[in-house]
Design an enzyme around this catalytic site. Structure first.
Site, PDB file in Angstrom:
ATOM      1  CD1 TRP A 298     120.957   7.023  69.304  1.00 23.30           C
ATOM      2  CD2 TRP A 298     119.487   7.940  70.716  1.00 23.30           C
ATOM      3  NE1 TRP A 298     121.495   6.951  70.566  1.00 23.30           N
ATOM      4  CE2 TRP A 298     120.608   7.508  71.460  1.00 23.30           C
ATOM      5  CE3 TRP A 298     118.447   8.554  71.398  1.00 23.30           C
ATOM      6  CZ2 TRP A 298     120.711   7.657  72.845  1.00 23.30           C
ATOM      7  CZ3 TRP A 298     118.543   8.705  72.780  1.00 23.30           C
ATOM      8  CH2 TRP A 298     119.658   8.260  73.473  1.00 23.30           C
ATOM      9  CG  HIS A 299     114.473   8.502  70.932  1.00 21.15           C
ATOM     10  ND1 HIS A 299     114.910   9.611  70.229  1.00 21.15           N
ATOM     11  CD2 HIS A 299     114.655   8.796  72.238  1.00 21.15           C
ATOM     12  CE1 HIS A 299     115.330  10.529  71.092  1.00 21.15           C
ATOM     13  NE2 HIS A 299     115.200  10.060  72.316  1.00 21.15           N
ATOM     14  N   GLY A 300     114.262   4.634  68.285  1.00 19.59           N
ATOM     15  CA  GLY A 300     113.656   3.383  67.842  1.00 19.59           C
ATOM     16  C   GLY A 300     113.361   3.469  66.355  1.00 19.59           C
TER      17      GLY A 300
END
Lengths: 472, 369
Positions: free
Chosen positions: A391-393
């Site tokens: 979700w962060h990358g």
């Protein structure tokens, strides 16, 4: 959000909170939020994309409301007003192209009106088609979720973002050699998409209450929490929105205190720590083990003060208009084990994953009776934490960060099971020692995890670990 | 009703308190806060003054000479009994643009451990980018309190024009120091020159001083990174080499070859510096790039038409010989290939050539004393 945007948001919230009541308050909050979607959007090198990206956000919000609301709900007065506010403001922002010498809501000049009319037409067609389909084919809701996840994956993946940017540049006859993964910075999409997926899933499971379009749209793009959360639940947010709110002295004071604390955390503490916090360049420049630990500690506290500072500001501004956004952080670095850390770090995100991934995953895997319990647990923890990492990358390092925490949670769970039957003690001194030891161990486990999170490459992380262990 | 927000009185009180605090800060602004520093205690002192703007340099430029000195290793180094303290004064070529601290002139002289007057020379880099004799005199004057045994002043013609003396940002933002220097050394400059930024009452308030205060804090924070990395400058992978082809332009700061160059130069400032504190000084005409490119028959380099620089060398020769000063004319010491991004910035190899000559001069000075 910069200081100017925060200042204007506070002022706007004060005015709306003090001067409006009931339905007009909802309409004003919707209008402010729509304007904020455009104003907060950072400039991107692709022509007019600082207009198109926010417009797509609003189109997705409108589309999701139509397919999750009751048939014909859009004809209700409040929904028509909500629709008029959204369409009217988008048109107004575009018309500033013709009425003002310089853009003042978007960073660059909005596109020509004909294109925006075309966009309205396309959106209306898509809404109409998908709404009709959703009444007949249940899979339409899943299809929308897949669309949101696909956009999220593209935005979070450097390779896919770059390729998409090249595609857009090719379509618009722009040079492709200057394309970058940062060309598609879509402000707040991580949060917008998760709010939309939440309502779509709740609609599928029959738990979604009926929301009006102004309530729904305000929930998804609520201006204080647009850029950095928290991720509220729609029904809870709507309850606050429907309440009769009149600001009190205490409430305003509390909101002001919360904003002041947030501003101090973000702009004084976090921004100062950012100067010496771990990054790709420093990872290879730091000469001694001692300094590498200091740089890592600086990052550990910087990320906390930055994120929790923004959350404080969002919660404070929201309180000025009568919305009590959920807490996102509760002294996470003082928790004695990793489970408690994750119950107190970015709480609304972990709750979201618990509700929409971890619990369903566990229910699913428990169907396989022949799989040992510990494997079920490990799989659940690893899958959930890896997804939180993604979700962060979509990068190797974020996956490694997720695996680090997944393994940590699994090991902590196994250790707790093992220890509670063998090492139980009533000695308060020993309990204190164990408690403090747990805090230190958890803090350092989390801090070491940030080595993956803060850096772009596994090789850099390896280098930092070696330095931290004095092996370089 | 009692619980209704009373925002107006709160805002009014807050505004009043802020206005009072803002003006109460005026006396504080005259306190030399720059002398409060974590350098030389928590963090090691810097080998050269803070300068630069690139975030990856962990360094930046500020206009507070107190803070600059407080961050310098010179201030935190007690003079040992066997130390022969040498101060290097000069511009960016002495500071060491594109060079690590070890590669600069001071760094190379220190690594040579030169024996001087029965002691070991410890050389301090007090160079600072921007070319102005007044700036160099200001730094020298401040540095005299740190017991130097010798000053080596590296100059170039571009530092001398009268019109440039107050143009350096450090000078322009230090009007009180300039006034004192003019008075102390009886210089020709006007202390009320409009090029100097004289602070008004408003300029001394907290609101006006907030940037300067933030800079002081930022300088301390960067001390951690200086300590952790030893990096104080951004080193780009590629840079534009110094210009070697020129227009057929023979003007120097508006002067034509027929003009009288000495009248345009601030020799009074040079004189003040060479005699400051009665500390032995060596004047060095620093190496310049001598181009062989287009119109190099008219100009040596970007800065200098040949006529002006030739006249300048004659002026310095006459000036130093008439006063019995120690002088090294090293203008053509370094070949063109050993210059980096400017006509006065040297490669490490060029610095080594210069260090060799300057080191010899320090030793010769002691031998002839």
């Amino acid at each position: 959000m910069g200081l100017t945007q925060i200042g204007v948001s506070i002022l706007a919230a004060l005015l709306v909170g003090s001067l409006t009541r009931g339905a007009p308050r909802v309409y004003f909050l919707l209008a402010l939020s729509v304007l904020a979607v455009y104003w907060f959007q950072p400039v991107v090198p692709l022509r007019s994309f600082d207009f198109w990206i926010p417009s797509l956000s609003l189109a997705l919000v409108t589309l999701t409301w139509f397919i999750t609301s009751q048939t014909g709900a859009w004809r209700a007065r409040q929904n028509l007003i909500g629709l008029s506010i959204i369409v009217g403001l988008v048109a107004f922002i575009d018309l500033t192209r013709y009425t003002f010498p310089d853009p003042f809501i978007t960073t660059t000049t909005p596109p020509r009106l004909i294109f925006v009319v075309g966009f309205f037409g396309f959106t209306a067609f898509a809404v109409s088609l998908l709404t009709t389909l959703s009444r007949r084919i249940a899979f339409t809701l899943s299809l929308t979720i897949i669309l949101l996840v696909a956009i999220l994956v593209i935005l979070k993946s450097p390779v896919l973002s770059l390729q998409t940017s090249i595609l857009f540049r090719t379509l618009t006859n722009r040079p492709t050699d200057t394309a970058s993964a940062l060309d598609l910075r879509w402000l707040g999409f991580s949060y917008i998409s998760f709010r939309l997926i939440h309502v779509l899933r709740d609609k599928q499971t029959g738990r979604l209450p009926e929301l009006s379009l102004p309530e729904f749209a305000t929930y998804v793009v609520f201006f204080p929490s647009l850029a950095a959360g928290p991720i509220d639940r729609a029904e809870r947010f709507a309850t606050d929105l429907k309440k009769d709110f009149a600001p009190t002295h205490d409430e305003t004071l509390l909101a002001g205190q919360r904003i002041a604390i947030g501003l101090f955390k973000k702009f004084v503490v976090a921004d100062s720590l950012a100067l010496i916090a771990l990054n790709d360049t420093l990872a290879t420049q730091v000469r001694t083990t001692g300094w590498m630990w200091i740089i890592l500690y600086a990052y550990t506290f910087q990320i906390y003060f930055d994120f929790s500072g923004y959350t404080d500001i969002a919660i404070g501004i929201a309180r000025l208009v009568g919305i009590k956004l959920p807490e996102n952080f509760a002294a996470p670095y003082t928790k004695p084990n990793l489970t408690q850390f994750w119950n107190n770090w970015h709480m609304t995100l972990t709750q979201w994953f618990r509700s929409y991934f971890f619990n369903p995953f566990n229910r699913w895997i428990r169907g396989y009776k022949n799989i040992p319990t510990w494997i079920m647990l490990l799989a659940g923890q690893l899958a959930t934490m890896s997804l939180i990492g993604l979700w962060h990358g979509v990068t190797v390092n974020f996956i490694l960060w997720g695996i680090w925490h997944g393994l940590g949670l699994f090991l902590q769970n196994r250790w707790s099971e093992f220890a509670k039957t063998r090492f139980s003690t009533n000695n308060p001194r020993l309990q204190s020692v164990l408690h403090i030891g747990g805090i230190l161990l958890t803090f350092h486990f989390v801090a070491l995890g940030w080595v993956f999170f803060a850096l772009s490459e596994p090789s850099l992380s390896w280098h930092v670990f070696m330095k931290l262990l004095n092996l370089l | 009703m009692e619980n209704k927000p009373r925002l107006f009185p709160v805002l009014l009180k807050a505004t009043l308190i802020f206005v009072l605090f803002n003006f109460a800060f005026i006396p504080v602004s005259s306190i030399p806060l720059g002398k409060l520093s974590l350098y030389n205690s928590v963090f090691p002192g810097r080998e050269r003054f803070p300068f630069g703007e690139h975030p990856q340099a962990y360094n930046f430029s500020l206009f507070n000479l107190d803070a600059m000195f407080a961050s310098h290793v010179l201030v935190g180094t007690p003079k040992a009994s066997d130390e022969y303290r040498v101060l290097l004064i000069g511009d960016s070529s002495v500071w060491g643009t594109l060079l690590t601290p070890e590669q600069t002139l001071a760094g190379q002289l220190n690594s040579s451990a030169i024996a001087a007057c029965g002691k070991t020379a410890r050389v301090y880099n007090l160079g600072y980018p921007y070319i102005s004799l007044m700036q160099e005199l200001m730094i020298l004057d401040e540095a005299l309190q740190y017991e130097p045994d010798m000053v080596v002043w590296l100059t170039t013609l571009e530092s001398f024009p009268r019109e440039k003396q107050f143009g350096a940002p450090l000078v322009a933002n230090s009007p009180d120091r300039v006034r004192k220097l003019i008075s102390k050394y009886e210089l020709n400059g006007d202390p009320d020159d409009p090029a100097l930024n004289h602070a008004s009452t408003w300029d001394q308030t907290f609101v006006s001083q907030r940037r300067a205060l933030a800079d002081l804090i930022r300088l301390q924070i960067y001390g951690a990174l200086w300590s952790a990395t030893g990096v104080d400058q951004f080193y780009p992978e590629n840079y534009e080499r110094a210009q070697t082809d020129f227009e057929a332009d023979d003007e120097f700061h508006g002067l034509k070859p027929t003009a009288s160059l000495p009248d345009a130069l601030s020799l009074d400032i040079l004189d003040a510096g060479m005699n400051a504190g009665n500390v032995p000084a060596i004047l060095v005409n620093e190496p310049i790039l001598i181009s062989n490119g287009i119109n190099s028959d008219i100009r040596y380099n970007f800065f200098y038409p040949r006529w002006a620089f030739d006249q300048y060398r004659l002026i310095l020769n006459e000036y130093t010989s008439s006063r019995g000063l120690h002088y090294l004319d090293l203008w053509d010491l370094v070949p063109m290939e050993e210059f980096t991004n400017s006509s006065v910035h040297l490669t490490p190899k060029g610095e080594a050539m210069l260090a060799n000559k300057v080191g010899e001069a320090i030793q010769n000075f002691c031998a002839t004393k």
